[in-house]
Scaffold this motif. Structure first.
Motif, PDB file in Angstrom:
ATOM      1  N   ASP A  65       0.822  -1.221   0.000  1.00  0.00           N
ATOM      2  CA  ASP A  65       0.000   0.000   0.000  1.00  0.00           C
ATOM      3  C   ASP A  65       0.851   1.265   0.000  1.00  0.00           C
ATOM      4  O   ASP A  65       0.465   2.278  -0.582  1.00  0.00           O
ATOM      5  N   THR A  66       1.967   1.210   0.701  1.00  0.00           N
ATOM      6  CA  THR A  66       2.804   2.421   0.791  1.00  0.00           C
ATOM      7  C   THR A  66       3.845   2.463  -0.328  1.00  0.00           C
ATOM      8  O   THR A  66       4.756   3.281  -0.301  1.00  0.00           O
ATOM      9  N   LYS A  67       3.686   1.542  -1.273  1.00  0.00           N
ATOM     10  CA  LYS A  67       4.510   1.523  -2.490  1.00  0.00           C
ATOM     11  C   LYS A  67       6.017   1.487  -2.204  1.00  0.00           C
ATOM     12  O   LYS A  67       6.813   2.196  -2.829  1.00  0.00           O
ATOM     13  N   VAL A  68       6.375   0.646  -1.256  1.00  0.00           N
ATOM     14  CA  VAL A  68       7.801   0.430  -0.994  1.00  0.00           C
ATOM     15  C   VAL A  68       8.385  -0.306  -2.198  1.00  0.00           C
ATOM     16  O   VAL A  68       7.777  -1.249  -2.711  1.00  0.00           O
ATOM     17  N   ARG A  69       9.542   0.166  -2.641  1.00  0.00           N
ATOM     18  CA  ARG A  69      10.127  -0.396  -3.868  1.00  0.00           C
ATOM     19  C   ARG A  69      10.747  -1.767  -3.608  1.00  0.00           C
ATOM     20  O   ARG A  69      11.330  -2.002  -2.557  1.00  0.00           O
ATOM     21  N   GLY A  70      10.603  -2.651  -4.617  1.00  0.00           N
ATOM     22  CA  GLY A  70      11.315  -3.916  -4.566  1.00  0.00           C
ATOM     23  C   GLY A  70      10.412  -5.131  -4.480  1.00  0.00           C
ATOM     24  O   GLY A  70       9.181  -5.030  -4.463  1.00  0.00           O
ATOM     25  N   GLU A  71      11.069  -6.283  -4.414  1.00  0.00           N
ATOM     26  CA  GLU A  71      10.350  -7.561  -4.454  1.00  0.00           C
ATOM     27  C   GLU A  71      10.152  -8.124  -3.045  1.00  0.00           C
ATOM     28  O   GLU A  71      10.637  -7.579  -2.071  1.00  0.00           O
ATOM     29  N   ILE A  72       9.414  -9.236  -3.015  1.00  0.00           N
ATOM     30  CA  ILE A  72       9.096  -9.927  -1.758  1.00  0.00           C
ATOM     31  C   ILE A  72       9.939 -11.204  -1.741  1.00  0.00           C
ATOM     32  O   ILE A  72       9.921 -11.954  -2.732  1.00  0.00           O
ATOM     33  N   ILE A  73      10.671 -11.437  -0.648  1.00  0.00           N
ATOM     34  CA  ILE A  73      11.534 -12.620  -0.650  1.00  0.00           C
ATOM     35  C   ILE A  73      11.423 -13.388   0.672  1.00  0.00           C
ATOM     36  O   ILE A  73      11.027 -12.816   1.701  1.00  0.00           O
ATOM     37  N   GLU A  74      11.773 -14.663   0.610  1.00  0.00           N
ATOM     38  CA  GLU A  74      11.767 -15.478   1.829  1.00  0.00           C
ATOM     39  C   GLU A  74      13.012 -16.352   1.881  1.00  0.00           C
ATOM     40  O   GLU A  74      13.344 -17.037   0.908  1.00  0.00           O
ATOM     41  N   PHE A  75      13.682 -16.348   3.031  1.00  0.00           N
ATOM     42  CA  PHE A  75      14.822 -17.239   3.265  1.00  0.00           C
ATOM     43  C   PHE A  75      14.330 -18.371   4.167  1.00  0.00           C
ATOM     44  O   PHE A  75      14.078 -18.144   5.347  1.00  0.00           O
ATOM     45  N   GLY A  76      14.196 -19.565   3.616  1.00  0.00           N
ATOM     46  CA  GLY A  76      13.691 -20.698   4.389  1.00  0.00           C
ATOM     47  C   GLY A  76      12.211 -20.866   4.091  1.00  0.00           C
ATOM     48  O   GLY A  76      11.359 -20.201   4.673  1.00  0.00           O
ATOM     49  N   THR A  77      11.923 -21.751   3.144  1.00  0.00           N
ATOM     50  CA  THR A  77      10.580 -21.838   2.567  1.00  0.00           C
ATOM     51  C   THR A  77       9.884 -23.149   2.862  1.00  0.00           C
ATOM     52  O   THR A  77       8.671 -23.213   2.960  1.00  0.00           O
ATOM     53  N   PHE A  78      10.682 -24.206   2.964  1.00  0.00           N
ATOM     54  CA  PHE A  78      10.168 -25.571   3.125  1.00  0.00           C
ATOM     55  C   PHE A  78       9.086 -25.829   2.066  1.00  0.00           C
ATOM     56  O   PHE A  78       9.332 -25.570   0.893  1.00  0.00           O
ATOM     57  N   THR A  79       7.896 -26.292   2.442  1.00  0.00           N
ATOM     58  CA  THR A  79       6.886 -26.601   1.420  1.00  0.00           C
ATOM     59  C   THR A  79       5.966 -25.405   1.131  1.00  0.00           C
ATOM     60  O   THR A  79       4.986 -25.539   0.416  1.00  0.00           O
ATOM     61  N   GLY A  80       6.285 -24.237   1.734  1.00  0.00           N
ATOM     62  CA  GLY A  80       5.633 -23.007   1.289  1.00  0.00           C
ATOM     63  C   GLY A  80       4.422 -22.515   2.061  1.00  0.00           C
ATOM     64  O   GLY A  80       3.632 -21.750   1.514  1.00  0.00           O
ATOM     65  N   TYR A  81       4.303 -22.856   3.343  1.00  0.00           N
ATOM     66  CA  TYR A  81       3.121 -22.385   4.080  1.00  0.00           C
ATOM     67  C   TYR A  81       3.063 -20.859   4.117  1.00  0.00           C
ATOM     68  O   TYR A  81       2.019 -20.261   3.838  1.00  0.00           O
ATOM     69  N   CYS A  82       4.181 -20.223   4.465  1.00  0.00           N
ATOM     70  CA  CYS A  82       4.186 -18.746   4.501  1.00  0.00           C
ATOM     71  C   CYS A  82       4.171 -18.198   3.081  1.00  0.00           C
ATOM     72  O   CYS A  82       3.490 -17.204   2.798  1.00  0.00           O
ATOM     73  N   ALA A  83       4.909 -18.854   2.193  1.00  0.00           N
ATOM     74  CA  ALA A  83       5.007 -18.351   0.816  1.00  0.00           C
ATOM     75  C   ALA A  83       3.632 -18.326   0.133  1.00  0.00           C
ATOM     76  O   ALA A  83       3.335 -17.413  -0.645  1.00  0.00           O
TER      77      ALA A  83
END
Ligand SMILES: C[S@@+](CC[C@H](N)C(=O)[O-])C[C@H]1O[C@@H](n2cnc3c(N)ncnc32)[C@H](O)[C@@H]1O
Length: 239
Positions: A65-83
Protein backbone atom coordinates in the motif's frame (compact mmCIF):
# COMPACT_ATOMS: atom_id res chain seq x y z
CA UNK A 1 -9.82 -8.34 -0.78
CA UNK A 2 -9.95 -10.53 2.33
CA UNK A 3 -7.71 -12.67 4.48
CA UNK A 4 -10.11 -15.56 5.08
CA UNK A 5 -7.60 -17.90 3.44
CA UNK A 6 -5.39 -17.69 6.56
CA UNK A 7 -7.82 -19.99 8.37
CA UNK A 8 -8.42 -22.49 5.58
CA UNK A 9 -6.39 -25.36 4.12
CA UNK A 10 -3.44 -25.87 4.27
CA UNK A 11 -3.35 -23.91 7.54
CA UNK A 12 -6.05 -25.87 9.33
CA UNK A 13 -5.71 -29.59 9.49
CA UNK A 14 -9.23 -30.81 8.88
CA UNK A 15 -10.10 -32.78 11.98
CA UNK A 16 -13.86 -33.20 12.14
CA UNK A 17 -15.04 -32.73 15.71
CA UNK A 18 -17.30 -35.48 17.03
CA UNK A 19 -20.84 -34.62 18.31
CA UNK A 20 -19.67 -35.54 21.82
CA UNK A 21 -16.78 -33.06 21.54
CA UNK A 22 -19.16 -30.31 20.39
CA UNK A 23 -21.61 -31.05 23.21
CA UNK A 24 -18.83 -30.91 25.80
CA UNK A 25 -17.52 -27.67 24.30
CA UNK A 26 -20.98 -26.06 24.39
CA UNK A 27 -21.56 -27.19 27.98
CA UNK A 28 -18.23 -25.85 29.19
CA UNK A 29 -18.97 -22.51 27.55
CA UNK A 30 -22.56 -22.42 28.85
CA UNK A 31 -21.47 -22.92 32.44
CA UNK A 32 -18.49 -20.58 31.89
CA UNK A 33 -16.06 -23.14 33.25
CA UNK A 34 -13.70 -23.45 30.29
CA UNK A 35 -13.39 -24.17 26.59
CA UNK A 36 -12.01 -26.77 24.20
CA UNK A 37 -9.91 -26.01 21.15
CA UNK A 38 -10.72 -28.03 18.03
CA UNK A 39 -7.30 -27.16 16.58
CA UNK A 40 -4.44 -27.74 18.98
CA UNK A 41 -1.19 -26.17 17.81
CA UNK A 42 1.40 -28.84 17.08
CA UNK A 43 4.94 -27.46 16.64
CA UNK A 44 5.84 -30.48 14.48
CA UNK A 45 2.92 -29.94 12.10
CA UNK A 46 2.08 -26.23 12.18
CA UNK A 47 4.62 -23.82 10.73
CA UNK A 48 2.65 -20.74 11.82
CA UNK A 49 -0.15 -19.73 14.17
CA UNK A 50 -3.23 -17.85 12.99
CA UNK A 51 -2.05 -14.79 14.93
CA UNK A 52 1.19 -14.81 12.98
CA UNK A 53 -0.63 -15.14 9.67
CA UNK A 54 -2.76 -12.11 10.53
CA UNK A 55 0.44 -10.14 11.15
CA UNK A 56 2.02 -11.32 7.88
CA UNK A 57 -1.11 -10.27 5.99
CA UNK A 58 -1.00 -6.73 7.37
CA UNK A 59 2.76 -6.29 7.22
CA UNK A 60 2.93 -7.33 3.59
CA UNK A 61 -0.07 -5.18 2.67
CA UNK A 62 1.62 -2.26 4.39
CA UNK A 63 4.66 -2.32 2.08
CA UNK A 64 2.41 -2.82 -0.95
CA UNK A 65 0.00 0.00 0.00
CA UNK A 66 2.80 2.42 0.79
CA UNK A 67 4.51 1.52 -2.49
CA UNK A 68 7.80 0.43 -0.99
CA UNK A 69 10.13 -0.40 -3.87
CA UNK A 70 11.32 -3.92 -4.57
CA UNK A 71 10.35 -7.56 -4.45
CA UNK A 72 9.10 -9.93 -1.76
CA UNK A 73 11.53 -12.62 -0.65
CA UNK A 74 11.77 -15.48 1.83
CA UNK A 75 14.82 -17.24 3.27
CA UNK A 76 13.69 -20.70 4.39
CA UNK A 77 10.58 -21.84 2.57
CA UNK A 78 10.17 -25.57 3.13
CA UNK A 79 6.89 -26.60 1.42
CA UNK A 80 5.63 -23.01 1.29
CA UNK A 81 3.12 -22.39 4.08
CA UNK A 82 4.19 -18.75 4.50
CA UNK A 83 5.01 -18.35 0.82
CA UNK A 84 1.42 -19.30 -0.13
CA UNK A 85 0.17 -16.49 2.07
CA UNK A 86 2.63 -13.99 0.56
CA UNK A 87 1.70 -14.96 -3.00
CA UNK A 88 -2.00 -14.74 -2.15
CA UNK A 89 -1.54 -11.15 -0.90
CA UNK A 90 0.57 -10.24 -3.96
CA UNK A 91 -2.12 -11.55 -6.33
CA UNK A 92 -5.10 -10.09 -4.43
CA UNK A 93 -3.44 -6.67 -4.33
CA UNK A 94 -2.46 -6.89 -8.03
CA UNK A 95 0.81 -5.27 -7.03
CA UNK A 96 2.84 -7.04 -9.71
CA UNK A 97 5.58 -7.78 -7.20
CA UNK A 98 7.60 -10.97 -7.57
CA UNK A 99 8.04 -13.57 -4.85
CA UNK A 100 11.54 -15.09 -4.61
CA UNK A 101 12.11 -18.16 -2.43
CA UNK A 102 15.51 -19.33 -1.16
CA UNK A 103 16.01 -22.80 0.29
CA UNK A 104 18.25 -25.84 -0.06
CA UNK A 105 14.99 -27.86 -0.22
CA UNK A 106 16.92 -30.62 1.55
CA UNK A 107 15.48 -30.39 5.06
CA UNK A 108 12.70 -32.84 5.89
CA UNK A 109 10.33 -32.08 8.75
CA UNK A 110 6.86 -33.60 8.99
CA UNK A 111 6.64 -33.76 5.20
CA UNK A 112 9.18 -35.91 3.43
CA UNK A 113 10.03 -36.55 -0.20
CA UNK A 114 11.02 -33.99 -2.83
CA UNK A 115 10.30 -30.78 -0.91
CA UNK A 116 10.51 -28.53 -3.96
CA UNK A 117 7.99 -30.69 -5.82
CA UNK A 118 5.62 -30.59 -2.83
CA UNK A 119 5.93 -26.79 -2.75
CA UNK A 120 5.08 -26.51 -6.46
CA UNK A 121 2.10 -28.85 -5.99
CA UNK A 122 0.88 -26.72 -3.04
CA UNK A 123 0.92 -23.59 -5.20
CA UNK A 124 -0.87 -25.32 -8.07
CA UNK A 125 -3.51 -26.69 -5.69
CA UNK A 126 -4.08 -23.18 -4.33
CA UNK A 127 -4.29 -21.87 -7.94
CA UNK A 128 -1.47 -19.42 -7.27
CA UNK A 129 1.43 -18.56 -9.55
CA UNK A 130 4.52 -20.62 -8.68
CA UNK A 131 7.19 -18.19 -7.32
CA UNK A 132 10.78 -17.82 -8.50
CA UNK A 133 12.87 -20.39 -6.66
CA UNK A 134 16.57 -20.20 -5.76
CA UNK A 135 17.58 -23.70 -4.76
CA UNK A 136 20.80 -24.04 -2.79
CA UNK A 137 22.48 -23.01 0.46
CA UNK A 138 22.09 -19.33 1.33
CA UNK A 139 25.87 -19.06 1.38
CA UNK A 140 25.87 -19.94 -2.35
CA UNK A 141 22.69 -18.26 -3.62
CA UNK A 142 22.34 -14.96 -1.71
CA UNK A 143 25.58 -13.26 -2.84
CA UNK A 144 24.51 -13.36 -6.52
CA UNK A 145 20.77 -14.10 -6.68
CA UNK A 146 19.04 -11.38 -4.64
CA UNK A 147 16.80 -8.85 -6.41
CA UNK A 148 18.34 -5.36 -6.60
CA UNK A 149 15.59 -3.94 -4.37
CA UNK A 150 13.68 -5.71 -1.61
CA UNK A 151 10.41 -4.47 -0.07
CA UNK A 152 9.72 -7.37 2.31
CA UNK A 153 11.85 -10.23 3.55
CA UNK A 154 10.80 -13.14 5.73
CA UNK A 155 13.62 -15.04 7.43
CA UNK A 156 12.56 -18.48 8.60
CA UNK A 157 15.55 -20.80 8.62
CA UNK A 158 15.32 -22.29 12.10
CA UNK A 159 15.68 -26.01 12.60
CA UNK A 160 15.30 -26.26 16.38
CA UNK A 161 19.02 -27.04 16.63
CA UNK A 162 22.07 -25.21 17.95
CA UNK A 163 21.15 -21.57 18.67
CA UNK A 164 24.58 -20.20 17.75
CA UNK A 165 24.54 -21.98 14.41
CA UNK A 166 21.08 -20.50 13.73
CA UNK A 167 22.28 -17.04 14.83
CA UNK A 168 25.22 -17.23 12.41
CA UNK A 169 23.01 -18.25 9.45
CA UNK A 170 20.67 -15.34 10.21
CA UNK A 171 23.57 -12.90 10.56
CA UNK A 172 24.78 -13.98 7.13
CA UNK A 173 21.27 -13.48 5.68
CA UNK A 174 20.85 -10.08 7.37
CA UNK A 175 24.22 -8.85 6.11
CA UNK A 176 23.37 -9.93 2.57
CA UNK A 177 19.89 -8.42 2.40
CA UNK A 178 20.24 -5.24 4.47
CA UNK A 179 21.88 -3.14 1.70
CA UNK A 180 19.10 -4.21 -0.70
CA UNK A 181 16.22 -3.19 1.58
CA UNK A 182 14.40 -0.09 0.31
CA UNK A 183 13.38 2.69 2.66
CA UNK A 184 10.26 1.47 4.48
CA UNK A 185 10.97 -2.20 3.71
CA UNK A 186 9.99 -4.73 6.35
CA UNK A 187 12.25 -7.52 7.59
CA UNK A 188 10.43 -10.23 9.58
CA UNK A 189 12.34 -12.68 11.74
CA UNK A 190 10.47 -15.88 12.52
CA UNK A 191 10.95 -17.10 16.12
CA UNK A 192 12.11 -13.69 17.36
CA UNK A 193 11.04 -13.51 20.96
CA UNK A 194 11.07 -10.15 22.69
CA UNK A 195 12.60 -9.77 26.12
CA UNK A 196 9.36 -10.61 27.94
CA UNK A 197 8.38 -13.95 26.44
CA UNK A 198 4.91 -15.37 26.93
CA UNK A 199 3.84 -18.27 29.08
CA UNK A 200 2.92 -21.27 26.97
CA UNK A 201 4.98 -20.18 23.94
CA UNK A 202 7.63 -22.31 22.25
CA UNK A 203 11.05 -20.61 22.14
CA UNK A 204 12.30 -23.14 19.59
CA UNK A 205 14.90 -20.95 17.91
CA UNK A 206 16.47 -18.51 20.39
CA UNK A 207 19.15 -17.79 17.75
CA UNK A 208 16.68 -15.36 16.13
CA UNK A 209 16.89 -12.92 19.05
CA UNK A 210 20.65 -13.36 19.34
CA UNK A 211 21.05 -12.47 15.65
CA UNK A 212 18.68 -9.46 15.77
CA UNK A 213 20.35 -8.05 18.90
CA UNK A 214 23.82 -8.38 17.44
CA UNK A 215 22.94 -7.15 13.94
CA UNK A 216 20.94 -4.08 14.99
CA UNK A 217 23.23 -2.89 17.79
CA UNK A 218 24.98 -0.38 15.47
CA UNK A 219 21.94 0.37 13.24
CA UNK A 220 19.09 2.88 13.55
CA UNK A 221 16.38 0.20 13.26
CA UNK A 222 14.81 -1.54 16.26
CA UNK A 223 12.80 -4.74 16.53
CA UNK A 224 9.05 -4.85 17.13
CA UNK A 225 8.08 -8.11 18.88
CA UNK A 226 4.73 -9.51 17.75
CA UNK A 227 2.39 -11.65 19.81
CA UNK A 228 1.83 -14.92 18.00
CA UNK A 229 0.19 -17.11 20.65
CA UNK A 230 2.30 -20.29 20.78
CA UNK A 231 4.94 -18.94 18.35
CA UNK A 232 6.85 -15.71 18.08
CA UNK A 233 8.16 -13.41 15.46
CA UNK A 234 9.21 -9.79 15.12
CA UNK A 235 10.21 -7.23 12.53
CA UNK A 236 12.08 -4.04 11.83
CA UNK A 237 11.40 -1.32 9.26
CA UNK A 238 14.35 -0.14 7.17
CA UNK A 239 15.10 3.56 7.82
C1 LIG B 1 11.32 -23.78 9.46
S1 LIG B 1 11.62 -24.19 7.79
C2 LIG B 1 10.82 -22.93 6.89
C3 LIG B 1 9.33 -22.98 7.01
C4 LIG B 1 8.60 -22.19 5.94
N1 LIG B 1 8.83 -20.77 6.04
C5 LIG B 1 7.12 -22.48 5.89
O1 LIG B 1 6.33 -21.53 5.81
O2 LIG B 1 6.74 -23.66 5.93
C6 LIG B 1 13.32 -23.78 7.62
C7 LIG B 1 13.87 -23.92 6.21
O3 LIG B 1 15.15 -23.27 6.14
C8 LIG B 1 15.96 -23.96 5.22
N2 LIG B 1 17.36 -23.66 5.53
C9 LIG B 1 17.95 -23.59 6.76
N3 LIG B 1 19.24 -23.26 6.62
C10 LIG B 1 19.49 -23.11 5.30
C11 LIG B 1 20.65 -22.74 4.53
N4 LIG B 1 21.80 -22.48 5.11
N5 LIG B 1 20.51 -22.64 3.18
C12 LIG B 1 19.33 -22.92 2.58
N6 LIG B 1 18.20 -23.28 3.24
C13 LIG B 1 18.28 -23.36 4.59
C14 LIG B 1 15.60 -25.42 5.43
O4 LIG B 1 15.88 -26.18 4.28
C15 LIG B 1 14.10 -25.36 5.77
O5 LIG B 1 13.30 -25.67 4.66
Amino acid sequence: MNNFFIAKEPYTRSVKASPLFNLLKKSLRFFKIGDLKSHIFDPMMDMTTVEQRISYFHLLNRVIDTKVRGEIIEFGTFTGYCALLFQNVIEQSKSGKELHLYDSFETQFMETGNIQDILIANFKKAKLQVPIMHKGYFQDTLPTQLPDEVAFVHMDCGFGGDKFEHRDILLFCLNQVYPKLSKGAICVLMDYMGAEGIEGGYDVNPGAKLAADEFLKDKPETMVALYGNECYHGYFVKQ
